[in-house]
Scaffold this motif. Structure first.
Motif, short mmCIF file in Angstrom:
data_model
loop_
_atom_site.label_atom_id
_atom_site.label_comp_id
_atom_site.label_asym_id
_atom_site.label_seq_id
_atom_site.Cartn_x
_atom_site.Cartn_y
_atom_site.Cartn_z
N SER A 100 0.53 -0.83 0.12
CA SER A 100 0.02 -0.19 -0.49
C SER A 100 0.56 1.18 -0.43
CB SER A 100 -0.94 -0.17 1.43
OG SER A 100 -1.42 -1.14 1.16
N VAL A 101 1.68 0.83 0.68
CA VAL A 101 2.90 2.60 1.09
C VAL A 101 3.74 2.67 -0.40
CG1 VAL A 101 4.79 3.48 2.20
CG2 VAL A 101 3.52 1.95 3.49
N ALA A 102 3.90 1.32 -0.88
CA ALA A 102 4.69 1.43 -3.11
C ALA A 102 3.65 1.99 -3.19
CB ALA A 102 5.15 0.00 -2.25
N ALA A 103 2.16 1.90 -3.59
CA ALA A 103 1.40 2.39 -4.29
C ALA A 103 1.42 3.78 -4.16
CB ALA A 103 -0.03 0.78 -4.43
N VAL A 104 0.97 4.30 -2.95
CA VAL A 104 1.06 5.12 -2.95
C VAL A 104 1.87 6.49 -3.45
CG1 VAL A 104 1.04 7.93 -1.21
CG2 VAL A 104 -0.85 5.67 -0.60
#
Length: 187
Positions: free
Chosen positions: A115-119
């Motif tokens: 999720s952090v990488a996607a943001v």
């Protein structure tokens, strides 16, 4: 009242100005020129030039200049203008300071989370768009002239600096000095 407006405006710019100072330029221009009418377009262009030539981040330098100018233009003394500079400067830095303290606690722990990488994958193209918007904001009559000679001369300088910077990696400080000399000689 102007001090509260300065604080709120630059806190908001600092909070949502992802991508650094250049990405903030379009936000700063929209707030201080269009929304609050604290500066004219030509004064804003001067801010960008001065902020690039002085040491430090362009967003902070711009906030300092705008804070001072907005307060003095509102009828306060130059001494009170310094207070406006301090308020605008501190308020543009405050969100980053707070966010960095919070993020530093959690980022190292969760940096590999999908999720952090996607943001961050979504933020990167957005930042590039903000930088492109800042570049387009600066392509106006104040920077490129209004007469044929000024426009052609400005375009030649623009293309020369772009090539020297991009292709030949000429030092930006040298380019600024050369452009100032060219402006002195040609205009």
């Amino acid at each position: 009242m102007i001090f509260l407006q300065l604080f709120y405006t630059f806190f908001k710019i600092g909070l949502f100005g992802f991508g650094g100072g250049y990405a903030m330029l379009s936000m700063i221009q929209g707030e201080v020129v269009t929304r609050h009418d604290w500066l004219s377009s030509s004064e804003f262009t001067d801010i960008v030039a001065i902020s690039q030539m002085t040491p430090g981040p362009i967003g902070i330098n711009s906030a300092t200049y705008v804070g001072y100018t907005a307060v003095v233009n509102a009828g306060y003394s130059h001494a009170i203008g310094i207070l406006g500079s301090a308020i605008a400067t501190c308020s543009v830095v405050l969100p980053s300071f707070i966010l960095m303290i919070i993020i530093s606690k959690f980022f190292l722990k969760y940096q590999k989370h999908p999720s952090v990488a996607a943001v961050f994958n979504g933020l990167r193209p957005g930042v590039v768009g903000l930088l492109a918007s800042a570049a387009l904001v600066l392509m106006n009559g104040e920077n490129f002239g209004t007469d044929t000679y000024g426009i052609i001369t400005s375009i030649i300088i623009f293309i020369s600096v772009f090539i020297a910077s991009h292709k030949y990696k000429v030092n930006p400080i040298l380019l600024i000095i050369l452009c100032g000399a060219a402006g002195f000689i040609l205009y």
